[in-house]
Write a protein that holds these residues in place. Structure first.
Motif, short mmCIF file in Angstrom:
data_model
loop_
_atom_site.label_atom_id
_atom_site.label_comp_id
_atom_site.label_asym_id
_atom_site.label_seq_id
_atom_site.Cartn_x
_atom_site.Cartn_y
_atom_site.Cartn_z
N LEU A 1 57.32 -9.56 31.58
CA LEU A 1 56.44 -8.52 31.07
C LEU A 1 56.19 -7.49 32.16
N ASP A 2 56.22 -6.21 31.80
CA ASP A 2 55.99 -5.11 32.73
C ASP A 2 54.57 -4.59 32.49
N PHE A 3 53.67 -4.82 33.47
CA PHE A 3 52.28 -4.41 33.29
C PHE A 3 52.12 -2.91 33.09
N ASN B 1 49.58 2.36 32.78
CA ASN B 1 49.17 2.73 34.13
C ASN B 1 50.31 2.53 35.12
N SER B 2 50.22 3.18 36.26
CA SER B 2 51.19 2.99 37.34
C SER B 2 50.67 1.96 38.33
N TYR B 3 51.55 1.03 38.71
CA TYR B 3 51.20 0.03 39.72
C TYR B 3 52.11 0.16 40.94
N ALA B 4 52.63 1.35 41.15
CA ALA B 4 53.54 1.58 42.27
C ALA B 4 52.77 1.63 43.59
N ARG C 1 57.81 -0.29 42.66
CA ARG C 1 57.63 0.67 41.58
C ARG C 1 56.81 0.13 40.43
N GLY C 2 56.58 -1.21 40.41
CA GLY C 2 55.80 -1.77 39.32
C GLY C 2 55.56 -3.26 39.49
N LEU C 3 54.64 -3.78 38.64
CA LEU C 3 54.27 -5.19 38.67
C LEU C 3 54.53 -5.82 37.31
#
Length: 289
Positions: A105-107, A113-116, A121-123
């Motif tokens: 799963l890509d939060f 929202n961006s988690y970079a 680049r993501g969580l």
């Protein structure tokens, strides 16, 4: 030893949930890539076996992305030479099926929202299972394993996913030497730092650097009361797309070389056990459809 039945109940429930998620996400896939591949090597190794083993391996893999993440499924059919016999005294090689499923799963996709941060680049969050069955002379593995934990998506060309996963593993082997079946045994819950990547690069010709690396902590005692050791399993490939040479669309046919380094295979310490560490070069061919 951890109680087996509660673990089996939890695993069954988790597998059912994962299967439901996989089914729903597959119906809404935004992209997918399915491949049939073949690889061959003559330097495979197995614990408590001092021989170099030849293996032919056929693989079916599928990866797909949907609105909130991605799925990965892979099953290997591994066919050994007689140096890894199917039964005590047999001249026929062992056969093994090994299946892996991961759902990530890509939060960022879920929340918008961006988690970079930094090179990330993501969580995300990854769950899945491993499942194997092997017919061989000594162990006849029936591994069952659930995995779950957080994932970092690293900002590189292609992809690089790094996960820290908890592992819940059990086995129920059968010895053809002693004719003894071992009741399903749950190892201590342990951890795996794992990375999977597919990175294009160019050295005058376009190539791909693909693979995975697993660093697994010791899992307590084995089902026979012996100690286990941390594992390192690195499998890397350099692949070349030959599709234009055979008149097919790009990324249809690929060929290349592969190398696997696996220390303390399946958690077996390699002290006085040369087969517990494998250093295996291979050739590989893939058909994508």
């Amino acid at each position: 030893m951890e109680p087996v039945m509660p673990h089996l109940v939890r695993r069954t429930a988790a597998l059912s949930a994962l299967a439901l998620v996989a089914t729903c996400s597959a119906q809404a896939a935004d992209w997918s890539d399915t491949s049939l591949s073949y690889r061959y090597g003559t330097k495979f190794a197995e614990p408590f076996n001092n021989n170099d083993i030849t293996k032919n391996i056929v693989n079916l893999s599928s990866v797909s992305g949907y609105k909130y993440g991605k799925n990965f499924f892979s099953v290997d059919l591994l066919m050994s030479s007689e140096k890894d016999p199917s039964a005590a005294g047999s001249s026929v090689g062992a056969h093994e099926a090994y299946a892996v499923y991961r759902h990530t799963l890509d939060f960022g996709k879920i929340t918008g929202n961006s988690y970079a941060f930094g090179p990330v680049r993501g969580l995300g969050f990854t769950g899945g299972f491993d499942y194997n069955s092997k017919t061989d002379a000594g162990y006849n593995s029936k591994k069952r394993m659930l995995v779950a934990g957080p994932t970092l998506f690293i900002d590189v060309p292609g992809f690089l996913d790094v996960s820290l996963l908890a592992l819940w593993e059990s086995n129920a082997p059968y010895s053809t030497f002693t004719k003894t079946a071992t009741p399903r045994y749950a190892y201590k819950t342990h951890a795996m730092l794992t990375a999977a990547w597919g990175i294009p690069f160019n050295v005058g010709i376009p190539l791909e650097f693909n693979g995975f690396a697993n660093f697994i902590t010791a899992k307590g005692t084995n089902e026979f009361g012996g100690g286990t050791a941390p594992e390192t399993n690195i499998d890397a490939q350099v692949m070349y797309d030959i599709s234009s040479l055979v008149g097919t669309p790009k990324n249809t046919f690929k060929v290349g070389v592969e190398y696997q380094y696996w220390k303390n295979k399946f958690g077996n310490p390699d002290r006085n056990n040369p087969g517990a560490t494998a250093k295996t070069p291979m050739v590989r061919a893939e058909y994508h459809f």
